[in-house]
Scaffold this active site. Structure first.
Site, PDB file in Angstrom:
ATOM      1  N   LYS A 276       0.084   4.249  -0.204  1.00  9.05           N
ATOM      2  CA  LYS A 276      -0.550   5.429   0.415  1.00  9.05           C
ATOM      3  C   LYS A 276      -0.341   6.666  -0.476  1.00  9.05           C
ATOM      4  O   LYS A 276      -0.323   6.527  -1.697  1.00  9.05           O
ATOM      5  CB  LYS A 276      -0.034   5.613   1.839  1.00  9.05           C
ATOM      6  CG  LYS A 276      -0.156   4.318   2.656  1.00  9.05           C
ATOM      7  CD  LYS A 276       0.069   4.484   4.124  1.00  9.05           C
ATOM      8  CE  LYS A 276      -0.079   3.126   4.822  1.00  9.05           C
ATOM      9  NZ  LYS A 276       0.029   3.212   6.260  1.00  9.05           N
TER      10      LYS A 276
ATOM     11  N   GLU B 251      -6.700   4.618   7.985  1.00  8.32           N
ATOM     12  CA  GLU B 251      -6.523   6.050   7.707  1.00  8.32           C
ATOM     13  C   GLU B 251      -7.795   6.631   7.075  1.00  8.32           C
ATOM     14  O   GLU B 251      -8.137   7.785   7.326  1.00  8.32           O
ATOM     15  CB  GLU B 251      -5.283   6.243   6.806  1.00  8.32           C
ATOM     16  CG  GLU B 251      -4.006   5.971   7.608  1.00  8.32           C
ATOM     17  CD  GLU B 251      -2.855   5.380   6.815  1.00  8.32           C
ATOM     18  OE1 GLU B 251      -2.853   5.447   5.576  1.00  8.32           O
ATOM     19  OE2 GLU B 251      -1.938   4.818   7.467  1.00  8.32           O
TER      20      GLU B 251
ATOM     21  N   HIS C 289      -9.366   1.060   5.086  1.00  8.48           N
ATOM     22  CA  HIS C 289      -8.073   1.276   5.746  1.00  8.48           C
ATOM     23  C   HIS C 289      -8.281   2.198   6.946  1.00  8.48           C
ATOM     24  O   HIS C 289      -9.101   3.128   6.896  1.00  8.48           O
ATOM     25  CB  HIS C 289      -7.074   1.887   4.761  1.00  8.48           C
ATOM     26  CG  HIS C 289      -5.682   1.840   5.309  1.00  8.48           C
ATOM     27  ND1 HIS C 289      -5.231   2.761   6.217  1.00  8.48           N
ATOM     28  CD2 HIS C 289      -4.679   0.958   5.124  1.00  8.48           C
ATOM     29  CE1 HIS C 289      -3.990   2.441   6.565  1.00  8.48           C
ATOM     30  NE2 HIS C 289      -3.622   1.361   5.912  1.00  8.48           N
TER      31      HIS C 289
ATOM     32  N   SER D 101       3.807  -2.049  10.368  1.00  7.46           N
ATOM     33  CA  SER D 101       5.254  -2.127  10.584  1.00  7.46           C
ATOM     34  C   SER D 101       5.828  -3.504  10.250  1.00  7.46           C
ATOM     35  O   SER D 101       6.764  -3.975  10.903  1.00  7.46           O
ATOM     36  CB  SER D 101       5.625  -1.719  12.016  1.00  7.46           C
ATOM     37  OG  SER D 101       5.272  -0.359  12.230  1.00  7.46           O
TER      38      SER D 101
ATOM     39  N   ASN E 152       0.866  -1.181   0.000  1.00  6.07           N
ATOM     40  CA  ASN E 152       0.000   0.000   0.000  1.00  6.07           C
ATOM     41  C   ASN E 152       0.902   1.231   0.000  1.00  6.07           C
ATOM     42  O   ASN E 152       1.505   1.553   1.016  1.00  6.07           O
ATOM     43  CB  ASN E 152      -0.896  -0.034   1.247  1.00  6.07           C
ATOM     44  CG  ASN E 152      -1.728   1.235   1.398  1.00  6.07           C
ATOM     45  OD1 ASN E 152      -1.785   2.066   0.490  1.00  6.07           O
ATOM     46  ND2 ASN E 152      -2.368   1.379   2.550  1.00  6.07           N
TER      47      ASN E 152
ATOM     48  N   GLU F 209      -4.968  -4.948  10.554  1.00  7.66           N
ATOM     49  CA  GLU F 209      -3.951  -3.918  10.736  1.00  7.66           C
ATOM     50  C   GLU F 209      -4.203  -3.186  12.051  1.00  7.66           C
ATOM     51  O   GLU F 209      -5.002  -2.227  12.081  1.00  7.66           O
ATOM     52  CB  GLU F 209      -3.997  -2.911   9.588  1.00  7.66           C
ATOM     53  CG  GLU F 209      -3.719  -3.512   8.231  1.00  7.66           C
ATOM     54  CD  GLU F 209      -3.184  -2.476   7.247  1.00  7.66           C
ATOM     55  OE1 GLU F 209      -2.125  -2.731   6.678  1.00  7.66           O
ATOM     56  OE2 GLU F 209      -3.794  -1.412   7.097  1.00  7.66           O
TER      57      GLU F 209
ATOM     58  N   GLY G 130       2.896   2.305  10.816  1.00  7.55           N
ATOM     59  CA  GLY G 130       3.849   3.410  10.677  1.00  7.55           C
ATOM     60  C   GLY G 130       4.561   3.778  11.973  1.00  7.55           C
ATOM     61  O   GLY G 130       5.192   4.835  12.050  1.00  7.55           O
TER      62      GLY G 130
END
Ligand code: 13P
Length: 257
Positions: free
Chosen positions: A11, A96, A94, A212, A9, A166, A172
């Protein structure tokens, strides 16, 4: 054996020329044919990367799609549009998107429907945040994300679903879930799917880990029986790191063959 998948991904990263360069570098890695390798670049790069990868085994995914087919939704891209470009996969839900764009379980349900209506496979993302992990609410959170957005599907539809667990606290942050934490949640998710759709469907549902995941920890994560690969953010932006993660999955597939 169920499908093993490593998806990158990207992003909101890379310019157009950088994206093309990274794709060339990934193609040059001659990645495994045992593992399904997917890259999810930003929307404007989809067609070019689709063309660049057309004679390879690399698949292209979108990072998102809108629930409606068309209309007055400025800035959005529909599943119908993606299907018209022969895009085979899209991320949905996702964390985010959930956090920054307020996407709810019920809205994500509509997106899942839209993708499936256009024969695009959803890579459905779920996972708890740090507060929910620390309060020991992680199973309930993931359960309702999956039940609310996916469990209206028929068995035939559900066979097209890929789930990505996730944990938000691992995305991250450099703080990966331990292999035991990942396996615990993946087994929980598979059991949830089994109770709803039966063991033959749960046995073929790919469940990916994201957060990560990198070249150093991928192997330990992927060795778990219910971890079927990864959804990779930062480490997918460097061809060699991404290739190392694909190769980690490949080695496990070969060892278990
Ligand atoms: P990182 O691998 O950068 O933690 O991101 C994971 C992710 O969000 C993939 O969708």
């Amino acid at each position: 054996m169920r499908e093993k998948i490593v998806a990158g991904n990207w992003k909101m990263n890379k310019t157009f020329s950088e994206a093309r360069q990274l794709t060339t570098e990934i193609l040059n890695q001659n990645l495994s044919t045992e593992v399904t390798v997917i890259i999810a670049p930003p929307f404007p790069f989809l067609q070019s990367l689709k063309d660049a990868t057309k004679n390879s085994n690399i698949k292209i995914a979108a990072q998102n799609c809108h629930a409606k087919e068309e209309g007055a939704f400025t800035g959005e891209v529909s599943a119908k549009m993606l299907a018209s470009m022969e895009i085979e996969y899209t991320l949905i839900g996702h964390s985010e998107r959930r956090a920054y764009f307020h996407e709810t379980n019920s809205f994500l349900k509509e997106k899942v429907n839209a993708a499936l209506a256009h024969t695009i496979k959803p890579i459905f993302c779920c996972g708890e945040n740090l507060k929910e992990r620390e309060a020991n609410h992680f199973f309930e959170v993931v359960k309702s994300q999956i039940e609310d957005s996916l469990f209206h599907l028929t068995e035939a539809q559900f066979e097209n679903i890929i789930i990505a667990y996730e944990p938000v606290w691992a995305i991250g942050t450099g703080k990966t879930a331990t292999p035991a934490q990942a396996q615990e949640m993946h087994a929980y998710i598979r059991n949830l799917v089994s109770k709803k759709y039966g063991s033959s469907i749960s046995a073929i549902t790919p469940i990916l880990y994201g957060g990560s995941c990198n070249a150093s920890n991928a192997s330990e994560l992927f060795k778990n029986p219910d971890v079927d690969g990864g959804l990779i953010g930062g480490a997918s932006l460097k061809a060699q790191d991404f290739a190392a993660i694909v190769n980690a999955m490949e080695s496990i597939v070969v060892a278990n063959a």
